[in-house]
Design a protein around this motif. Structure first.
Motif, PDB file in Angstrom:
ATOM      1  N   VAL A 114       8.913 -19.343 -49.604  1.00  0.00           N
ATOM      2  CA  VAL A 114      10.145 -19.814 -48.739  1.00  0.00           C
ATOM      3  C   VAL A 114      10.117 -18.991 -47.351  1.00  0.00           C
ATOM      4  O   VAL A 114       9.494 -17.996 -47.589  1.00  0.00           O
ATOM      5  CB  VAL A 114      11.420 -19.372 -49.662  1.00  0.00           C
ATOM      6  CG1 VAL A 114      12.801 -19.756 -48.540  1.00  0.00           C
ATOM      7  CG2 VAL A 114      11.685 -20.158 -50.900  1.00  0.00           C
ATOM      8  N   HIS A 115      10.476 -19.780 -46.410  1.00  0.00           N
ATOM      9  CA  HIS A 115      10.415 -18.819 -45.320  1.00  0.00           C
ATOM     10  C   HIS A 115      11.617 -19.451 -44.296  1.00  0.00           C
ATOM     11  O   HIS A 115      12.058 -20.570 -44.609  1.00  0.00           O
ATOM     12  CB  HIS A 115       9.310 -18.817 -44.455  1.00  0.00           C
ATOM     13  CG  HIS A 115       8.714 -20.256 -43.897  1.00  0.00           C
ATOM     14  ND1 HIS A 115       8.095 -21.254 -44.471  1.00  0.00           N
ATOM     15  CD2 HIS A 115       8.875 -20.526 -42.731  1.00  0.00           C
ATOM     16  CE1 HIS A 115       7.948 -22.082 -43.544  1.00  0.00           C
ATOM     17  NE2 HIS A 115       8.292 -21.725 -42.434  1.00  0.00           N
ATOM     18  N   ILE A 116      12.220 -18.754 -43.362  1.00  0.00           N
ATOM     19  CA  ILE A 116      13.065 -19.529 -42.271  1.00  0.00           C
ATOM     20  C   ILE A 116      12.248 -19.630 -41.187  1.00  0.00           C
ATOM     21  O   ILE A 116      11.748 -18.641 -40.449  1.00  0.00           O
ATOM     22  CB  ILE A 116      14.426 -18.588 -42.510  1.00  0.00           C
ATOM     23  CG1 ILE A 116      15.151 -18.138 -43.597  1.00  0.00           C
ATOM     24  CG2 ILE A 116      15.105 -18.980 -41.178  1.00  0.00           C
ATOM     25  CD1 ILE A 116      16.367 -17.502 -43.587  1.00  0.00           C
ATOM     26  N   ASP A 117      12.143 -20.677 -40.680  1.00  0.00           N
ATOM     27  CA  ASP A 117      11.595 -20.940 -39.251  1.00  0.00           C
ATOM     28  C   ASP A 117      12.475 -20.665 -38.117  1.00  0.00           C
ATOM     29  O   ASP A 117      13.535 -20.038 -38.194  1.00  0.00           O
ATOM     30  CB  ASP A 117      11.144 -22.427 -39.258  1.00  0.00           C
ATOM     31  CG  ASP A 117      12.403 -23.428 -38.955  1.00  0.00           C
ATOM     32  OD1 ASP A 117      13.417 -23.190 -38.762  1.00  0.00           O
ATOM     33  OD2 ASP A 117      12.190 -24.649 -39.098  1.00  0.00           O
ATOM     34  N   ASN A 118      11.856 -20.813 -37.023  1.00  0.00           N
ATOM     35  CA  ASN A 118      12.401 -20.367 -35.676  1.00  0.00           C
ATOM     36  C   ASN A 118      13.732 -20.961 -35.414  1.00  0.00           C
ATOM     37  O   ASN A 118      14.526 -20.414 -34.643  1.00  0.00           O
ATOM     38  CB  ASN A 118      11.457 -20.448 -34.544  1.00  0.00           C
ATOM     39  CG  ASN A 118      10.291 -19.707 -34.677  1.00  0.00           C
ATOM     40  OD1 ASN A 118      10.318 -18.542 -35.358  1.00  0.00           O
ATOM     41  ND2 ASN A 118       8.908 -19.851 -34.048  1.00  0.00           N
ATOM     42  N   ASP A 119      13.935 -22.133 -36.056  1.00  0.00           N
ATOM     43  CA  ASP A 119      15.247 -22.916 -35.617  1.00  0.00           C
ATOM     44  C   ASP A 119      16.316 -22.553 -36.824  1.00  0.00           C
ATOM     45  O   ASP A 119      17.295 -23.017 -36.709  1.00  0.00           O
ATOM     46  CB  ASP A 119      14.873 -24.537 -35.783  1.00  0.00           C
ATOM     47  CG  ASP A 119      14.165 -24.957 -34.694  1.00  0.00           C
ATOM     48  OD1 ASP A 119      14.119 -24.379 -33.606  1.00  0.00           O
ATOM     49  OD2 ASP A 119      13.293 -25.837 -34.954  1.00  0.00           O
ATOM     50  N   GLY A 120      15.879 -21.533 -37.672  1.00  0.00           N
ATOM     51  CA  GLY A 120      16.883 -20.905 -38.833  1.00  0.00           C
ATOM     52  C   GLY A 120      17.165 -22.274 -39.786  1.00  0.00           C
ATOM     53  O   GLY A 120      17.677 -22.018 -40.728  1.00  0.00           O
ATOM     54  N   LYS A 121      16.070 -22.885 -40.044  1.00  0.00           N
ATOM     55  CA  LYS A 121      15.780 -23.857 -41.057  1.00  0.00           C
ATOM     56  C   LYS A 121      15.196 -23.250 -42.298  1.00  0.00           C
ATOM     57  O   LYS A 121      14.029 -22.347 -42.154  1.00  0.00           O
ATOM     58  CB  LYS A 121      14.988 -25.211 -40.757  1.00  0.00           C
ATOM     59  CG  LYS A 121      16.051 -25.966 -39.678  1.00  0.00           C
ATOM     60  CD  LYS A 121      15.349 -27.355 -39.646  1.00  0.00           C
ATOM     61  CE  LYS A 121      16.339 -28.247 -38.392  1.00  0.00           C
ATOM     62  NZ  LYS A 121      17.412 -28.297 -38.552  1.00  0.00           N
ATOM     63  N   LEU A 122      15.519 -23.328 -43.686  1.00  0.00           N
ATOM     64  CA  LEU A 122      14.934 -22.990 -44.862  1.00  0.00           C
ATOM     65  C   LEU A 122      13.879 -23.816 -45.131  1.00  0.00           C
ATOM     66  O   LEU A 122      14.184 -25.039 -45.360  1.00  0.00           O
ATOM     67  CB  LEU A 122      15.978 -22.813 -45.951  1.00  0.00           C
ATOM     68  CG  LEU A 122      15.567 -21.679 -47.074  1.00  0.00           C
ATOM     69  CD1 LEU A 122      15.435 -20.381 -46.893  1.00  0.00           C
ATOM     70  CD2 LEU A 122      16.521 -22.179 -48.277  1.00  0.00           C
ATOM     71  N   LYS A 123      12.604 -23.552 -45.233  1.00  0.00           N
ATOM     72  CA  LYS A 123      11.578 -24.097 -45.743  1.00  0.00           C
ATOM     73  C   LYS A 123      11.093 -23.725 -47.099  1.00  0.00           C
ATOM     74  O   LYS A 123      10.655 -22.390 -47.471  1.00  0.00           O
ATOM     75  CB  LYS A 123      10.263 -24.122 -44.780  1.00  0.00           C
ATOM     76  CG  LYS A 123      10.849 -24.354 -43.319  1.00  0.00           C
ATOM     77  CD  LYS A 123      10.727 -26.039 -43.151  1.00  0.00           C
ATOM     78  CE  LYS A 123      10.924 -26.402 -42.061  1.00  0.00           C
ATOM     79  NZ  LYS A 123      10.873 -27.490 -41.697  1.00  0.00           N
ATOM     80  N   VAL A 124      11.285 -24.563 -48.212  1.00  0.00           N
ATOM     81  CA  VAL A 124      10.822 -24.315 -49.444  1.00  0.00           C
ATOM     82  C   VAL A 124       9.703 -24.918 -49.784  1.00  0.00           C
ATOM     83  O   VAL A 124       9.749 -26.322 -50.008  1.00  0.00           O
ATOM     84  CB  VAL A 124      12.117 -24.431 -50.344  1.00  0.00           C
ATOM     85  CG1 VAL A 124      11.724 -24.043 -52.033  1.00  0.00           C
ATOM     86  CG2 VAL A 124      13.434 -23.651 -49.988  1.00  0.00           C
TER      87      VAL A 124
END
Length: 142
Positions: A114-124
């Motif tokens: 999991v990471h949070i991208d530069n736009d604040g979206k959670l990527k799972v």
């Protein structure tokens, strides 16, 4: 006096390397499920708190984990069920790694990152052995 004003009244910001910023409710980009991410000891988990109940023959809280390979778990309710577990925050990569994600539609469990991208979206990302061939879901904070 100016220094006191600037430091004493500055708004509190979330630092990039704050492992707890993942915590909270997140809705999928398809708007079909909401998960609650929370800290459990030193790791992070997520549970299912809402999903789009397309089949209206049963209420959302009546659906069970019928595809689970373990027959003893097939009666557990989907709502409130842990679907992500064991996520460890890695400061160097600014991501949460080494976890597992459970797909209740198939009954399979996958490795997860999991990471949070530069736009604040959670990527799972759920994957088997290699992240680059995995599937990524995107969530926004509720």
């Amino acid at each position: 006096m100016l220094l006191f004003f600037l430091t004493g009244f500055a708004p509190k910001t979330v630092t990039v390397n704050d492992p707890n910023r993942i915590c909270g409710k997140w809705i999928s980009s398809e708007k079909n499920l909401i998960v609650q991410v929370y800290k459990d000891g030193e790791t992070f988990k997520a549970k299912l708190v809402w999903y789009d109940n397309i089949d209206k023959t049963k209420a959302m809280d009546e659906w069970a984990d019928i595809h689970n390979p373990n027959p003893a778990l097939r009666t557990r309710k989907l709502i409130g069920m842990s679907i992500v577990s064991g996520m460890n925050y890695i400061p160097k990569s600014n991501s949460w790694e080494d976890g597992k994600i459970y797909d209740a539609k198939t009954g399979h469990e996958w490795s997860a990152s999991v990471h949070i991208d530069n736009d604040g979206k959670l990527k799972v990302t759920g994957y088997w052995h290699f992240k680059f061939i995995g599937r990524t879901m995107t969530f926004t904070r509720v």
